[in-house]
Design a protein around this motif. Structure first.
Motif, PDB file in Angstrom:
ATOM      1  N   GLU A   1       0.813  -1.206   0.000  1.00 44.62           N
ATOM      2  CA  GLU A   1       0.000   0.000   0.000  1.00 44.62           C
ATOM      3  C   GLU A   1       0.852   1.263   0.000  1.00 44.62           C
ATOM      4  N   ASP A   2       2.114   1.181   0.424  1.00 41.15           N
ATOM      5  CA  ASP A   2       2.981   2.359   0.454  1.00 41.15           C
ATOM      6  C   ASP A   2       3.468   2.758  -0.936  1.00 41.15           C
ATOM      7  N   LEU A   3       3.268   1.904  -1.923  1.00 35.21           N
ATOM      8  CA  LEU A   3       3.715   2.213  -3.280  1.00 35.21           C
ATOM      9  C   LEU A   3       2.580   2.821  -4.088  1.00 35.21           C
ATOM     10  N   ARG A   4       2.927   3.758  -4.963  1.00 36.11           N
ATOM     11  CA  ARG A   4       1.936   4.404  -5.823  1.00 36.11           C
ATOM     12  C   ARG A   4       1.825   3.661  -7.147  1.00 36.11           C
TER      13      ARG A   4
ATOM     14  N   ARG B   1       0.249   4.043 -10.841  1.00 33.12           N
ATOM     15  CA  ARG B   1      -0.289   5.076 -11.720  1.00 33.12           C
ATOM     16  C   ARG B   1      -0.549   4.506 -13.106  1.00 33.12           C
TER      17      ARG B   1
ATOM     18  N   ILE C   1       4.731   1.749 -11.105  1.00 35.56           N
ATOM     19  CA  ILE C   1       4.702   1.579  -9.655  1.00 35.56           C
ATOM     20  C   ILE C   1       5.942   2.269  -9.102  1.00 35.56           C
ATOM     21  N   THR C   2       5.767   3.202  -8.194  1.00 34.39           N
ATOM     22  CA  THR C   2       6.906   3.922  -7.620  1.00 34.39           C
ATOM     23  C   THR C   2       6.715   4.090  -6.119  1.00 34.39           C
ATOM     24  N   GLY C   3       7.808   4.384  -5.443  1.00 37.55           N
ATOM     25  CA  GLY C   3       7.739   4.666  -4.018  1.00 37.55           C
ATOM     26  C   GLY C   3       8.908   4.069  -3.260  1.00 37.55           C
TER      27      GLY C   3
ATOM     28  N   LYS D   1      -3.778  -3.672  -4.952  1.00 36.19           N
ATOM     29  CA  LYS D   1      -3.909  -2.824  -6.143  1.00 36.19           C
ATOM     30  C   LYS D   1      -3.558  -3.600  -7.391  1.00 36.19           C
TER      31      LYS D   1
END
Length: 291
Positions: A228-231, A233, A241-243, A289
């Motif tokens: 859940e901590d990864l974005r 888009r 996927i980034t973060g 996600k």
């Protein structure tokens, strides 16, 4: 220089020191094992076709066909020359540098600490408990690396890469259509993972707790993340996927054109090894996600 021509099943022992090993065979099997013993041993248990030439010179032990050079190995497509096979087992000192070339043969290298390089046209390769740097180049052969603690480099056209309990400083892999499945060892050092694919799928399972900066991109494939901590888009076309997970000491970068990318989470405690290889595009749990 010492030289032997092996035309039938035979065992050889080598009293002179061995610091480098070169093996090149067509069809059959190569098995190389590192040992704390100071000497090397060879067993050719099966052989069919032309003889294997065994030479020992200046610390290098070579077991190969005379017409199969290391240079240009992956382009050796003389189909008439494929009508041969051998089953070769070698025990070498643990610090030996190992080079193995196989055409249509399977290869297993385990328990060595020196540099390992494997080239394969077809045939699967298994690498187990290697602590030195490892490079594997294949055309269509698959590579499985188990508990490898050295740097791992992989290049292939259509061969698959599977990394189990990976804990080396880095994993770098390039492929056109082969799948890449990378399972990172919990409690290991921060690892730099860089995977590039065209149409093959990528699945990466991170330890708990995860510690990495993440960047995953696909031009037209699907992406899924269990974190859940990864974005995540992108709705259509390109997705990303980034973060950062944890302190971000490790680095994870994955890129595909049309292949899928899945970032999976290892449970906090796990007794069984991860052996579920997806048949289709890797999918994360349904409550995570997915795009």
């Amino acid at each position: 220089m010492s030289e032997w021509s092996v035309t039938e099943p035979r065992k050889l022992s080598f009293d002179d020191p061995v610091t480098a090993l070169q093996v090149r065979i067509v069809n059959g099997t190569v098995n190389v094992v590192g040992t704390d013993e100071g000497s090397a041993r060879l067993e050719v248990s099966e052989i069919d076709g032309p003889p294997l030439l065994v030479t020992q010179k200046d610390g290098t032990l070579t077991v190969a066909y005379e017409d199969l050079p290391w240079r240009g190995f992956l382009k050796w497509l003389d189909r008439k020359g494929w009508r041969r096979s051998a089953v070769v087992s070698l025990t070498v000192p643990v610090g030996t540098n190992v080079e193995v070339g196989v055409v249509g043969a399977s290869a297993v290298v385990s328990g060595t600490e020196g540099r390992t390089e494997v080239k394969g046209v077809t045939g699967d390769t298994t690498l187990v408990r290697l602590s030195g740097p490892v490079r594997a180049d294949t055309v269509s052969g698959n590579v499985e690396a188990q508990a490898v603690t050295g740097d791992l480099r992989f290049n292939s056209v259509s061969g698959d890469l599977t990394v189990v309990e990976g804990s080396g400083p880095s994993v770098r892999a390039d492929s056109v259509s082969g799948s890449m499945i990378v399972d990172l060892n919990p409690g290991g050092r921060p690892t730099e993972v860089h995977l590039v694919n065209v149409s093959g799928e990528i699945a990466i399972r991170l330890p708990h707790p995860a510690d990495a900066r993440v960047e995953a991109n696909t031009a037209s494939g699907t992406v899924s993340s269990a974190f859940e901590d990864l974005r995540v888009r992108g709705q259509w076309g390109a997705k990303q996927i980034t973060g950062q997970l944890g302190a971000g000491n490790g680095k994870l970068k994955a890129t595909t054109v049309s292949g899928s990318i899945a970032l999976l989470r290892r449970p906090p405690a796990e007794d069984e090894p991860w052996d579920a290889e997806p048949e289709d595009a890797p999918q994360a749990p349904t409550d995570k996600k997915v795009l």
